[in-house]
Write a protein that holds these residues in place. Sequence first.
Motif, PDB file in Angstrom:
ATOM      1  N   ALA A 265      -3.654   8.932  15.482  1.00  0.00           N
ATOM      2  CA  ALA A 265      -2.705   9.817  14.798  1.00  0.00           C
ATOM      3  C   ALA A 265      -1.631   9.027  14.059  1.00  0.00           C
ATOM      4  CB  ALA A 265      -2.071  10.762  15.819  1.00  0.00           C
ATOM      5  N   GLU A 266      -1.105   7.997  14.690  1.00  0.00           N
ATOM      6  CA  GLU A 266      -0.051   7.195  14.054  1.00  0.00           C
ATOM      7  C   GLU A 266      -0.586   6.484  12.816  1.00  0.00           C
ATOM      8  OE1 GLU A 266       3.457   4.165  15.571  1.00  0.00           O
ATOM      9  OE2 GLU A 266       1.539   4.206  16.628  1.00  0.00           O
ATOM     10  N   PHE A 267      -1.799   5.944  12.925  1.00  0.00           N
ATOM     11  CA  PHE A 267      -2.446   5.225  11.827  1.00  0.00           C
ATOM     12  C   PHE A 267      -2.638   6.152  10.623  1.00  0.00           C
ATOM     13  CE2 PHE A 267      -6.260   3.833   9.569  1.00  0.00           C
ATOM     14  CZ  PHE A 267      -6.091   2.457   9.462  1.00  0.00           C
ATOM     15  N   HIS A 268      -3.155   7.359  10.879  1.00  0.00           N
ATOM     16  CA  HIS A 268      -3.470   8.260   9.777  1.00  0.00           C
ATOM     17  C   HIS A 268      -2.225   8.984   9.247  1.00  0.00           C
ATOM     18  CE1 HIS A 268      -6.202  10.465   7.220  1.00  0.00           C
ATOM     19  NE2 HIS A 268      -5.597  11.600   7.554  1.00  0.00           N
ATOM     20  N   ASP A 269      -1.268   9.256  10.106  1.00  0.00           N
ATOM     21  CA  ASP A 269      -0.055   9.935   9.634  1.00  0.00           C
ATOM     22  C   ASP A 269       0.667   9.094   8.598  1.00  0.00           C
ATOM     23  OD1 ASP A 269       1.930  12.308  10.354  1.00  0.00           O
ATOM     24  OD2 ASP A 269       3.120  10.481  10.102  1.00  0.00           O
ATOM     25  N   LEU A 270       0.633   7.789   8.774  1.00  0.00           N
ATOM     26  CA  LEU A 270       1.281   6.902   7.810  1.00  0.00           C
ATOM     27  C   LEU A 270       0.636   7.069   6.431  1.00  0.00           C
ATOM     28  CD1 LEU A 270       2.461   3.331   8.498  1.00  0.00           C
ATOM     29  CD2 LEU A 270       1.115   3.760   6.445  1.00  0.00           C
ATOM     30  N   HIS A 271      -0.675   7.279   6.409  1.00  0.00           N
ATOM     31  CA  HIS A 271      -1.367   7.481   5.139  1.00  0.00           C
ATOM     32  C   HIS A 271      -0.920   8.775   4.460  1.00  0.00           C
ATOM     33  CE1 HIS A 271      -4.607   7.577   2.181  1.00  0.00           C
ATOM     34  NE2 HIS A 271      -4.864   8.818   2.566  1.00  0.00           N
ATOM     35  N   HIS A 272      -0.476   9.758   5.231  1.00  0.00           N
ATOM     36  CA  HIS A 272      -0.032  11.027   4.658  1.00  0.00           C
ATOM     37  C   HIS A 272       1.375  10.954   4.086  1.00  0.00           C
ATOM     38  CE1 HIS A 272      -2.893  14.412   5.342  1.00  0.00           C
ATOM     39  NE2 HIS A 272      -3.480  13.505   6.103  1.00  0.00           N
ATOM     40  N   GLN A 273       2.069   9.857   4.296  1.00  0.00           N
ATOM     41  CA  GLN A 273       3.401   9.696   3.719  1.00  0.00           C
ATOM     42  C   GLN A 273       3.268   9.133   2.304  1.00  0.00           C
ATOM     43  OE1 GLN A 273       5.577  11.193   5.767  1.00  0.00           O
ATOM     44  NE2 GLN A 273       3.705  11.335   6.991  1.00  0.00           N
ATOM     45  N   SER A 274       4.218   9.460   1.452  1.00  0.00           N
ATOM     46  CA  SER A 274       4.134   9.046   0.051  1.00  0.00           C
ATOM     47  C   SER A 274       4.056   7.535  -0.104  1.00  0.00           C
ATOM     48  CB  SER A 274       5.347   9.583  -0.714  1.00  0.00           C
ATOM     49  OG  SER A 274       6.545   9.151  -0.086  1.00  0.00           O
ATOM     50  N   TRP A 275       4.701   6.825   0.785  1.00  0.00           N
ATOM     51  CA  TRP A 275       4.721   5.368   0.686  1.00  0.00           C
ATOM     52  C   TRP A 275       3.519   4.714   1.370  1.00  0.00           C
ATOM     53  CZ3 TRP A 275       5.155   4.398   5.853  1.00  0.00           C
ATOM     54  CH2 TRP A 275       5.835   5.361   6.628  1.00  0.00           C
ATOM     55  N   GLY A 276       2.656   5.515   1.988  1.00  0.00           N
ATOM     56  CA  GLY A 276       1.470   4.951   2.645  1.00  0.00           C
ATOM     57  C   GLY A 276       0.169   5.410   2.030  1.00  0.00           C
ATOM     58  N   LEU A 277       0.245   6.038   0.852  1.00  0.00           N
ATOM     59  CA  LEU A 277      -0.945   6.618   0.234  1.00  0.00           C
ATOM     60  C   LEU A 277      -2.041   5.605  -0.066  1.00  0.00           C
ATOM     61  CD1 LEU A 277       0.668   9.129  -2.298  1.00  0.00           C
ATOM     62  CD2 LEU A 277      -0.606   9.690  -0.224  1.00  0.00           C
ATOM     63  N   LYS A 278      -1.664   4.373  -0.340  1.00  0.00           N
ATOM     64  CA  LYS A 278      -2.648   3.358  -0.725  1.00  0.00           C
ATOM     65  C   LYS A 278      -3.140   2.542   0.474  1.00  0.00           C
ATOM     66  CE  LYS A 278      -2.139   4.244  -5.164  1.00  0.00           C
ATOM     67  NZ  LYS A 278      -3.216   4.861  -5.972  1.00  0.00           N
ATOM     68  N   TYR A 279      -2.859   3.028   1.672  1.00  0.00           N
ATOM     69  CA  TYR A 279      -3.212   2.273   2.876  1.00  0.00           C
ATOM     70  C   TYR A 279      -3.817   3.190   3.935  1.00  0.00           C
ATOM     71  CZ  TYR A 279      -0.896  -1.621   0.768  1.00  0.00           C
ATOM     72  OH  TYR A 279      -0.583  -2.625  -0.107  1.00  0.00           O
ATOM     73  N   ASN A 280      -4.510   2.570   4.890  1.00  0.00           N
ATOM     74  CA  ASN A 280      -5.086   3.283   6.042  1.00  0.00           C
ATOM     75  C   ASN A 280      -6.050   4.392   5.602  1.00  0.00           C
ATOM     76  OD1 ASN A 280      -3.227   1.611   7.219  1.00  0.00           O
ATOM     77  ND2 ASN A 280      -2.232   3.176   8.447  1.00  0.00           N
ATOM     78  N   PHE A 281      -7.088   4.004   4.853  1.00  0.00           N
ATOM     79  CA  PHE A 281      -8.058   4.969   4.334  1.00  0.00           C
ATOM     80  C   PHE A 281      -9.112   5.369   5.369  1.00  0.00           C
ATOM     81  CE2 PHE A 281      -6.786   2.559   0.477  1.00  0.00           C
ATOM     82  CZ  PHE A 281      -6.226   3.602  -0.242  1.00  0.00           C
ATOM     83  N   SER A 282      -9.377   4.509   6.340  1.00  0.00           N
ATOM     84  CA  SER A 282     -10.458   4.757   7.290  1.00  0.00           C
ATOM     85  C   SER A 282     -10.162   5.950   8.180  1.00  0.00           C
ATOM     86  CB  SER A 282     -10.697   3.528   8.170  1.00  0.00           C
ATOM     87  OG  SER A 282     -11.131   2.433   7.381  1.00  0.00           O
ATOM     88  N   THR A 283     -11.233   6.572   8.670  1.00  0.00           N
ATOM     89  CA  THR A 283     -11.092   7.746   9.527  1.00  0.00           C
ATOM     90  C   THR A 283     -11.462   7.470  10.976  1.00  0.00           C
ATOM     91  OG1 THR A 283     -11.605   9.181   7.648  1.00  0.00           O
ATOM     92  CG2 THR A 283     -11.809  10.162   9.822  1.00  0.00           C
TER      93      THR A 283
END
Length: 341
Positions: A265-283
């Motif tokens: 959850a922590e890994f993917h939530d960061l991707h949902h933030q505007s500043w993390g859009l280009k990171y943590n693509f894996s599911t």
Amino acid sequence: MVYVLAGGFFHLLDVYELFSSYRIHPSQDELKRNHVTKWQCLQGVVRYHVMQIFIGLLLSYGDGPPMVGDEACKIHQAATVIRSVPNLVPVMLTAIGINAEQLSQSTRASSATLAHIIGGNYQPAANSFRKISRNNSFTNFELTLAEISVTVLTPILQYLIALIVVDTWIYFTHRLCHVNRTLYRHVHAQHHRIYVSYAYGAVYAHWLESLFLDILSFVLAGKIARLSPRQSMLFGSAATVKTIGDHCGYVFPWDPLGWFNRNGAEFHDLHHQSWGLKYNFSTYTVFWDNLLGTTWADKEGAEKRYQRVRDLTRRKGTLKAEEPVLDRKLEMEVAGGRKVE
């Protein structure tokens, strides 16, 4: 059913504010930051499952019931292969430059069985055979090994192949949706209307994304790994629980997946933030993110950005109108000062 149960469980935690200390975001931020209502989200989730059921029925149309005795047939085939393995020993030894016949003769005094195996002429004792049909019989060892291979080892290998296929497909198609501005603007941006994710919104997305990024990945995995309908159901159910866990908004210290996989959850939530859009693509794993340098590694920087958003939300009441502007500011900050593994 799995989606309803898992999503409903976390929804109850949200409603009754249970385990609030483990939430990534304050509960009130869902209404203040998200750009889609829960009713709109629920409609998208229902549409996704209707598509999933329809495609599943379409692909299984014309398939008959499982063959009676199919597992016994596979065990027989595996036992036949196992029976032929000792005949390959001298061939393999010769391939690496070892004289199999000479080695067999030198070991005959210490172990006659080993000598026969090395020489490729091993024959089990007559009383060790178990007759399974009129014309075929195998030793207890051969049958036991064949049963383990068919019922345990082969399914594990199938699930592993399916995981590799799904994880690889989703990583690269997901990343493409962020690299290609047209795809992001018209397709993938719908999923990112949710900044503060919650469990039952896990599969809220544009219908094209649902089809080509998600559903197609499992169709390919099932075909390549040759999963049976039962295996496909189990694999899909496990993937559903994982996806809901990624979007649940809670980070529990006793989460068993977190013990060996940092993709949670922590890994993917960061991707949902505007500043993390280009990171943590894996599911499902962190393999591709780590390999290709798209894992966010600056924990201190992430916490500062999380805190800034929380402060702005508390101060201004809502960020919905200002979120696009804030997104651009944070993206500029990120571009100039983040560290990546």
